[in-house]
Design an enzyme around this catalytic site. Sequence first.
Site, PDB file in Angstrom:
ATOM      1  N   GLU A 172      67.092  51.219  29.804  1.00  0.00           N
ATOM      2  CA  GLU A 172      66.586  52.598  29.880  1.00  0.00           C
ATOM      3  C   GLU A 172      65.953  52.908  31.238  1.00  0.00           C
ATOM      4  OE1 GLU A 172      64.103  53.471  26.495  1.00  0.00           O
ATOM      5  OE2 GLU A 172      65.799  53.391  25.101  1.00  0.00           O
ATOM      6  N   GLU A 291      71.499  50.921  21.239  1.00  0.00           N
ATOM      7  CA  GLU A 291      70.300  51.204  20.441  1.00  0.00           C
ATOM      8  C   GLU A 291      70.572  52.459  19.627  1.00  0.00           C
ATOM      9  OE1 GLU A 291      66.350  51.244  22.107  1.00  0.00           O
ATOM     10  OE2 GLU A 291      66.840  49.684  23.579  1.00  0.00           O
TER      11      GLU A 291
END
Length: 502
Positions: A172, A291
């Site tokens: 991320e 995710e």
Amino acid sequence: MKIAADLHREFKISTIDDRLYSAFIEHMGRAIYGGIYEPGHATADEDGFRGDVMQFVKDLRIPAIRYPGGNFVSAYDWEDGVGPKDKRPVRLDLAWRSKETNQVGINEFGRWAEKAGIDMMLAVNLGTGTLQKAREYVEYVTYPGGTYWSDLRKSHGQEKPWDVNMWCLGNEMDGPWQVGHKEAKEYGRLADETAKALRGLDRNAELIVCGSSNDQMPTYPEWEREVLEECYDNVDYISLHKYFGNSSHDTLNFFGKIEETGRYIQAIAGVIDYVQAKKRSKRQVGICFDEWNVWYHIRGQDEKNWKSWDWPEAPALLEEDYNFEDALFVAGLLNEFIRRSDRVRIAAIAQLVNVIAPIRTLNGGPAWRTTIYWPYQMASLYGRGDALNVAVDGPTYDCEVSSDVRYMDISAVHNTGEGMVTLFIVNRHLTETAELDMRLTGFDGASLAMHKVMEGHDLRATNSPDQPDAIAPQDGSGVGVEDGRLKGKLAPLSYHVVRLKV
């Protein structure tokens, strides 16, 4: 509600990569400590791994698992988790404001994954970490011996190298919350140079670069374009993340977010195609949706806790009590991944144990399966083979996030080796039974082999330590094959797994 559908043997979307049913586990909350690892527990083995959790994990047939993060990895030094346990440092984890004892590191986790029969997909730190640290980590993990880092691994009791060829290049990195957050071009350059270095160690390595943390990021989808323009020729996948909630208790809008996810995948597939065309490349970068899950039930309270608590060790964090509505949502999202399996090659439920997870535990007590365990298991067990397109004709609805959402959600997988077709079906309608009439073209002589169903539960009902199997698949009825057609009545708000011998 009448539903007409067509399933044709030749309408193949893609051969599904088994890794579509992967998982993720992070050094966060009680995912590791009190989750998979609890020395002294009545079921713990010689390495301290909980046997009850291990059995639930094995029953999922997970092909690969992403580790050790997650936000955690962006300030993690892998060397803290190797060597004698009594000499490992206790560190402050900046991501989740807790203490990390480092009693589980790569070698312990590798032994757990080996026992569970799961391949590892490891993440390197590109937040506070460097290309050099990543290179050394890969050498420590994968090189047979005769070098400083590989011999160091041997000195730590792990003679054989770990068979790892999937590497995530950070986590991320588009997120301002991330330790070591970077701008797109800056990260793309670092990812490219790291990828080249890792390929120097293992030319067959599969490398995953960070895409958007979700499709609501202000940099989406420009982030993907800028990153891929820097590293397209040296990476294999770009990662996507997305979490889902229903705080407004609008069930149909919640289900509509699955359609929104399909648009997310389609948009990034378009970005990939654009960069591929711009570079005149023959390579096809895939999507790794590494995710995904429902996360909202106690999110607000958790955020208050971890911003204020005084660095606890393995605190209870993100321990969602999933309900029946969540199970129906997860079933539908897995259907979307099957339908998009030509672009989504890898996906990982986040996470596996305790932290927004299909498996929950009590320290010193039992483990149990949450409601979402079951659709995840059904897809993993029976969703391997060729994804087939299903033409569905039936009523739709509009909601805040999507339009023309089908009440009847169906995906299909043909496993030619087993001679089986599996249909994963969700009736999203709140009140109406669906009368399904599906033509089976190219599947002469099809017969019903299995019908499992989850239905009739209150949407807010959950499983618990006291009632661990209150919501679980049961044998279904009222569905069968007649004259080359699958027919049956499917209750409102129900999930069905129908297997046909063909």
